[in-house]
Design a protein around this motif. Structure first.
Motif, PDB file in Angstrom:
ATOM      1  N   ASN A  51       0.762  -1.328  -0.018  1.00  8.31           N
ATOM      2  CA  ASN A  51      -0.059  -0.019   0.080  1.00  8.31           C
ATOM      3  C   ASN A  51       0.814   1.341  -0.029  1.00  8.31           C
ATOM      4  N   LYS A  52       1.828   1.313  -0.610  1.00  4.92           N
ATOM      5  CA  LYS A  52       2.772   2.409  -1.113  1.00  4.92           C
ATOM      6  C   LYS A  52       2.032   3.451  -1.971  1.00  4.92           C
ATOM      7  N   PRO A  53       2.282   4.776  -1.840  1.00  2.54           N
ATOM      8  CA  PRO A  53       1.887   5.725  -2.871  1.00  2.54           C
ATOM      9  C   PRO A  53       2.748   5.601  -4.056  1.00  2.54           C
ATOM     10  N   PRO A  54       2.425   6.439  -5.213  1.00  2.00           N
ATOM     11  CA  PRO A  54       3.488   6.388  -6.209  1.00  2.00           C
ATOM     12  C   PRO A  54       4.864   6.957  -5.866  1.00  2.00           C
ATOM     13  N   SER A  55       5.751   6.488  -6.370  1.00  2.00           N
ATOM     14  CA  SER A  55       7.213   6.686  -6.065  1.00  2.00           C
ATOM     15  C   SER A  55       8.115   6.468  -7.146  1.00  2.00           C
ATOM     16  N   TYR A  58       7.754   2.547  -7.447  1.00  2.00           N
ATOM     17  CA  TYR A  58       6.682   2.168  -8.051  1.00  2.00           C
ATOM     18  C   TYR A  58       5.809   3.562  -8.284  1.00  2.00           C
ATOM     19  N   ILE A  59       5.955   3.620  -9.874  1.00  2.00           N
ATOM     20  CA  ILE A  59       5.489   4.976 -10.326  1.00  2.00           C
ATOM     21  C   ILE A  59       3.987   4.933 -10.160  1.00  2.00           C
ATOM     22  N   MET A  60       3.359   3.937  -9.928  1.00  2.00           N
ATOM     23  CA  MET A  60       1.689   3.808  -9.771  1.00  2.00           C
ATOM     24  C   MET A  60       1.512   3.534  -8.396  1.00  2.00           C
ATOM     25  N   GLY A  61       2.347   3.298  -7.683  1.00  2.00           N
ATOM     26  CA  GLY A  61       2.133   2.656  -6.130  1.00  2.00           C
ATOM     27  C   GLY A  61       1.941   1.246  -6.044  1.00  2.00           C
ATOM     28  N   THR A  62       1.811   0.761  -4.925  1.00  2.00           N
ATOM     29  CA  THR A  62       1.427  -0.775  -4.860  1.00  2.00           C
ATOM     30  C   THR A  62       0.023  -1.026  -4.116  1.00  2.00           C
ATOM     31  N   ASP A  63      -0.369  -2.297  -4.307  1.00  2.00           N
ATOM     32  CA  ASP A  63      -1.666  -2.539  -3.824  1.00  2.00           C
ATOM     33  C   ASP A  63      -1.343  -3.213  -2.536  1.00  2.00           C
ATOM     34  N   SER A 232     -11.824  -5.528 -11.211  1.00  2.00           N
ATOM     35  CA  SER A 232     -11.606  -6.034  -9.788  1.00  2.00           C
ATOM     36  C   SER A 232     -10.797  -5.095  -9.153  1.00  2.00           C
ATOM     37  N   MET A 233      -9.679  -4.495  -9.770  1.00  2.00           N
ATOM     38  CA  MET A 233      -8.758  -3.519  -9.145  1.00  2.00           C
ATOM     39  C   MET A 233      -9.566  -2.203  -8.705  1.00  2.00           C
ATOM     40  N   VAL A 234     -10.172  -1.780  -9.662  1.00  2.00           N
ATOM     41  CA  VAL A 234     -10.980  -0.680  -9.103  1.00  2.00           C
ATOM     42  C   VAL A 234     -11.928  -0.898  -7.923  1.00  2.00           C
ATOM     43  N   ALA A 235     -12.600  -2.194  -8.041  1.00  2.00           N
ATOM     44  CA  ALA A 235     -13.454  -2.397  -7.035  1.00  2.00           C
ATOM     45  C   ALA A 235     -12.728  -2.728  -5.638  1.00  2.00           C
ATOM     46  N   GLU A 236     -11.480  -3.302  -5.647  1.00  2.00           N
ATOM     47  CA  GLU A 236     -10.941  -3.536  -4.354  1.00  2.00           C
ATOM     48  C   GLU A 236     -10.375  -2.028  -3.986  1.00  2.00           C
ATOM     49  N   GLY A 237     -10.157  -1.324  -4.990  1.00  2.00           N
ATOM     50  CA  GLY A 237      -9.410   0.289  -4.409  1.00  2.00           C
ATOM     51  C   GLY A 237     -10.440   0.994  -3.804  1.00  2.00           C
ATOM     52  N   ALA A 238     -11.669   0.881  -4.191  1.00  2.00           N
ATOM     53  CA  ALA A 238     -12.696   1.765  -3.778  1.00  2.00           C
ATOM     54  C   ALA A 238     -13.077   1.455  -2.439  1.00  2.00           C
ATOM     55  N   LYS A 239     -12.609   0.637  -1.701  1.00  2.00           N
ATOM     56  CA  LYS A 239     -12.840   0.326  -0.483  1.00  2.00           C
ATOM     57  C   LYS A 239     -12.155   1.148   0.596  1.00  2.00           C
ATOM     58  N   TYR A 240     -10.938   1.858  -0.045  1.00  2.00           N
ATOM     59  CA  TYR A 240      -9.843   2.667   0.749  1.00  2.00           C
ATOM     60  C   TYR A 240      -9.842   3.732   0.228  1.00  2.00           C
ATOM     61  N   LEU A 241     -10.844   4.649  -0.468  1.00  2.00           N
ATOM     62  CA  LEU A 241     -10.590   5.785  -0.956  1.00  2.00           C
ATOM     63  C   LEU A 241     -11.349   6.628   0.305  1.00  2.00           C
ATOM     64  N   ASP A 243      -8.041   7.754   1.146  1.00  2.00           N
ATOM     65  CA  ASP A 243      -6.682   7.590   1.534  1.00  2.00           C
ATOM     66  C   ASP A 243      -5.823   6.840   0.360  1.00  2.00           C
ATOM     67  N   SER A 244      -5.967   5.785   0.149  1.00  2.00           N
ATOM     68  CA  SER A 244      -5.304   4.744  -0.943  1.00  2.00           C
ATOM     69  C   SER A 244      -5.735   5.101  -2.283  1.00  2.00           C
ATOM     70  N   TRP A 245      -5.860   6.510  -2.616  1.00  2.00           N
ATOM     71  CA  TRP A 245      -6.641   6.698  -3.795  1.00  2.00           C
ATOM     72  C   TRP A 245      -6.219   6.201  -5.230  1.00  2.00           C
ATOM     73  N   TRP A 246      -4.715   5.704  -5.177  1.00  2.00           N
ATOM     74  CA  TRP A 246      -4.091   5.348  -6.328  1.00  2.00           C
ATOM     75  C   TRP A 246      -4.568   3.978  -6.757  1.00  2.00           C
ATOM     76  N   LEU A 247      -5.228   3.088  -5.776  1.00  2.00           N
ATOM     77  CA  LEU A 247      -5.669   1.840  -6.006  1.00  2.00           C
ATOM     78  C   LEU A 247      -6.801   2.052  -6.914  1.00  2.00           C
ATOM     79  N   THR A 248      -7.657   3.074  -7.009  1.00  2.00           N
ATOM     80  CA  THR A 248      -8.651   3.036  -7.846  1.00  2.00           C
ATOM     81  C   THR A 248      -8.318   4.146  -8.961  1.00  2.00           C
TER      82      THR A 248
END
Length: 277
Positions: A51-55, A58-63, A232-241, A243-248
């Motif tokens: 769950n790291k932000p873009p860096s 990891y240019i788009m972060g990690t899940d 499925s990646m959008v669905a999983e990331g939506a649970k953590y908006l 804060d973890s915006w990059w997941l979605t």
């Protein structure tokens, strides 16, 4: 080729569409060489980097289990394009044959084929796909079958309208006068006049197939983890908006880029081929 180049240069949006589609296809085809962490497409766990932000690493972060989001999106493009190609490769011939025979032969054949088509068209596409996936096991193959079952009627209706308008044309009557068979007249004379519209619709539908497939995955009825899929990646990331915006955000942007690109290319093909839908 000169006419194609002129149309693309005259319309910047068409050129943008070609660039976007080319980008998506190149990423999907050469994912093994482009993805910085190719093993992250599978069941890999790295809790040190979760769950790291873009860096820079990891240019788009990690899940949530430490997998590189950029690598998974690239492989998700491959799944989406594969689904779209297979669905259209099955649905287009079926719908084209049904519409061609109904539009040219007419009579009882037209009545039976078009009433069957109307039955499928009366059911909302996503509802039909969800109903099928609710019965079938949620796998990639079954997702393809579900989307294919709802897609062929649109080609049947399109080709039917063209074939019915063409069957009174002089070249069709001339073919009948010299004794050509129904199959020859339908597939050798009428079908070529349907192809520009069919090809244009196929390009536009690639984007819609990706949306439907992503919607099924978003609901948990499509491609299953750990296989990377945009929905499925959008669905999983939506649970953590938020804060973890990059997941979605990044998987959502990937869907937008693919769909927008294919729509722009479809519009360009409509102008190039002179297809009137």
């Amino acid at each position: 080729m000169k006419r194609i180049a002129t149309i693309l240069l005259r319309n910047p949006l068409s050129l943008l569409g070609v660039v976007l589609v080319t980008l998506v296809v190149v990423l999907a085809v050469f994912a093994d060489f482009i993805a910085p962490y190719p093993d992250h497409r599978g069941a890999v766990v790295d809790f040190v980097n979760f769950n790291k932000p873009p860096s820079a690493d990891y240019i788009m972060g990690t899940d949530l289990v430490g997998r590189d989001l950029f690598s998974r999106i690239i492989y998700a493009f491959r799944i989406s394009l594969l689904l779209g190609v297979v669905v259209l490769a099955i649905a287009t011939p079926i719908g084209t044959v049904v519409g061609l025979l109904a539009g040219y032969v007419g009579g009882k054949v037209e009545f039976v084929l078009m009433r069957l088509t109307d039955v499928f068209l009366s059911i909302p596409p996503l509802v039909l796909a969800i109903a099928m996936m609710g019965v079938l096991e949620p796998t990639l193959m079954n997702a393809m079958l579900a989307v294919t079952a709802m897609w062929w009627p649109w080609y049947a209706r399109l080709v039917y309208n063209i074939a019915r308008s063409e069957r009174e044309e002089g070249y069709v009557l001339a073919s009948e006068v010299i004794g050509a068979s129904v199959w020859h007249t339908a597939f050798r004379e009428i079908l070529p006049n349907c192809l520009p519209a069919v090809i244009t619709k196929m390009t536009l539908d690639m984007g819609f197939v990706i949306i439907i497939a992503s919607s099924l995955s978003f609901l948990g009825l499509g491609v299953q983890p750990p296989t990377p899929d945009l929905g499925s990646m959008v669905a999983e990331g939506a649970k953590y908006l938020p804060d973890s915006w990059w997941l979605t955000v990044f998987p959502g942007l990937a869907i937008l880029i693919a769909v927008f690109g294919f729509n722009l290319v479809g519009d360009a093909l409509r102008e190039i081929l002179g297809a009137d839908q």
